[in-house]
Design an enzyme around this catalytic site. Structure first.
Site, short mmCIF file in Angstrom:
data_model
loop_
_atom_site.label_atom_id
_atom_site.label_comp_id
_atom_site.label_asym_id
_atom_site.label_seq_id
_atom_site.Cartn_x
_atom_site.Cartn_y
_atom_site.Cartn_z
N THR A 114 -0.32 -0.09 -11.85
CA THR A 114 -0.46 1.46 -11.41
C THR A 114 0.11 2.26 -12.66
O THR A 114 -0.25 3.35 -12.82
CB THR A 114 0.63 1.63 -10.40
OG1 THR A 114 -0.05 1.07 -9.14
CG2 THR A 114 0.68 3.07 -9.85
N SER A 132 -2.68 -5.79 -10.80
CA SER A 132 -1.90 -7.19 -10.74
C SER A 132 -2.29 -8.01 -9.53
O SER A 132 -2.22 -9.10 -9.35
CB SER A 132 -0.66 -7.01 -10.84
OG SER A 132 0.30 -6.63 -9.66
N THR A 184 2.88 -3.69 -9.84
CA THR A 184 4.08 -4.29 -8.92
C THR A 184 3.56 -5.42 -7.95
O THR A 184 4.59 -6.09 -7.45
CB THR A 184 4.46 -3.19 -7.99
OG1 THR A 184 3.50 -2.42 -7.12
CG2 THR A 184 5.08 -1.82 -8.76
N1 ASP Z 1 -2.21 -2.51 -7.23
C1 ASP Z 1 -1.03 -2.17 -8.04
C2 ASP Z 1 -0.79 -3.43 -9.07
O1 ASP Z 1 -0.20 -4.13 -8.63
C3 ASP Z 1 0.16 -1.78 -7.77
C4 ASP Z 1 1.31 -1.26 -8.59
O2 ASP Z 1 1.03 -1.49 -9.74
O3 ASP Z 1 2.06 -0.47 -8.08
O4 ASP Z 1 -1.32 -3.50 -10.06
#
Ligand code: ASP
Length: 326
Positions: free
Chosen positions: A21, A66, A99
């Site tokens: 993100t 991720s 995350t």
């Molecule tokens: N879907 C995103 C990831 O994990 C969520 C984030 O980064 O907050 O790449």
């Protein structure tokens, strides 16, 4: 400068980008969830970032969401971390990451990096295009931590808290302070670029990490380890299927199963019978608790070994590394 005075050497921190993100952009500044990841490069993330006494450089290792993390990116990231950490002039490495699987990558890096230099993973809960993005402050805090003398091992910085790789877990879907270290509590806090340390850094286990690193470098196919969950109404079908697949000699048959167990490592009787059959068939089976807090407290003998305080996803990584070691 007076003759004979030596200027303190600048810290050199390398920032490795992997996506998430933090590298996402949405169509509207008020949209914090409908974004596309991988739109902003790591050089852009550190553009204009000034940390006194710190020289920054950047490298893009990947640019993915991720949730789609895979073994190829893990291997490349571990190898790039190892490469930079081996350079004398590099003080530490920062990794920008999504995350969703951040805690898995942090744990993997902790297990395979043969170094005591700091590796700090950081992230964002809002995309770069947000009205008030959280990524820039998180990166600044992570760089400050990686440049702080005495810091060692793999940690995660988010919303001003420093979490250890073994304890950290994403616990919130939306809030900026999305991570917790459970019962252990954070390793410390970053306040105005300074570390307030709460716990001591874990000791580096260089020899074991080097062996694990050699294994992930040379393994073509990582051992397949599945996670099954014990819950009300659990049955044997899924695990029995995995055993049958293995008995028919399927390519990439399962080598390990982690059971996300209830409470203090208990498993539904029907599932437990299937797991015992799997173990007897040569599949490594480990119990890890589904609980976000606490660890499996040793008690009466159990025929299936437990993963202590590791969450199911981290127990899976530990089991894969153990299977690679043979
Ligand atoms: N879907 C995103 C990831 O994990 C969520 C984030 O980064 O907050 O790449």
């Amino acid at each position: 400068m007076t003759t004979g005075e030596t200027k303190p050497r600048a810290a050199h921190v390398v920032v490795l980008g992997t996506g998430g993100t933090i590298s996402g952009r949405a169509h509207a500044a008020g949209d914090n969830v409908g974004y596309t990841t991988g739109e902003v490069g790591v050089s852009e993330l550190i553009d204009g970032l000034e940390v006194p006494g710190v020289v920054l450089s950047a490298e893009q290792v990947a640019n993915i969401d991720s949730k789609d993390m895979d073994f190829g990116v893990w291997r490349a990231l571990a190898q790039r971390c190892a490469h930079w950490l081996a350079q004398d002039e590099v003080t530490g490495v920062v990794v920008t990451h999504g995350t969703d699987t951040l805690e898995e990558t942090a744990f993997l890096l902790q297990e395979v990096l043969p170094t005591s230099k700091p590796v700090v993973l950081t992230c964002a809960m809002r995309p770069a295009s947000a009205l008030v993005p959280d990524g820039p402050q998180n990166v600044l805090d992570a760089v400050a931590l990686a440049a702080t003398p005495g810091v060692q091992g793999v940690s995660v910085v988010c919303a001003g808290a420093v979490h250890g790789a073994s304890d950290v877990q994403k616990v919130h879907t939306y809030r900026l302070d999305a991570f917790s270290s459970g019962d252990m509590g954070p390793m410390g806090y970053i306040e105005e670029g300074r570390l307030r340390q709460a716990r001591s850094w874990p000791a580096a286990s260089v020899g074991r990490a080097q062996a694990a690193m050699n294994n992930i470098a040379s393994t073509v196919a990582w051992p397949r380890v599945e996670i099954v969950t014990s819950h009300a109404g659990s049955g044997a079908a899924l695990v029995d299927l995995l055993v049958r697949e293995r008995e028919t000699g399927a390519v990439d048959a399962v080598q390990g199963v982690v059971v996300a167990a209830t409470g203090n490592g208990s498993v539904h009787a029907a599932l437990e019978q299937a797991l015992l059959r799997a173990q007897a068939a040569g599949i490594r089976v480990v119990r890890a608790t589904r609980c976000a807090f606490g660890q499996i407290v040793p008690g009466a003998h159990h025929a299936l070994p437990d993963a202590g305080a590791l969450s199911p996803v981290k127990a899976r990584i530990a089991l894969m590394l153990s299977l690679m070691q043979g």
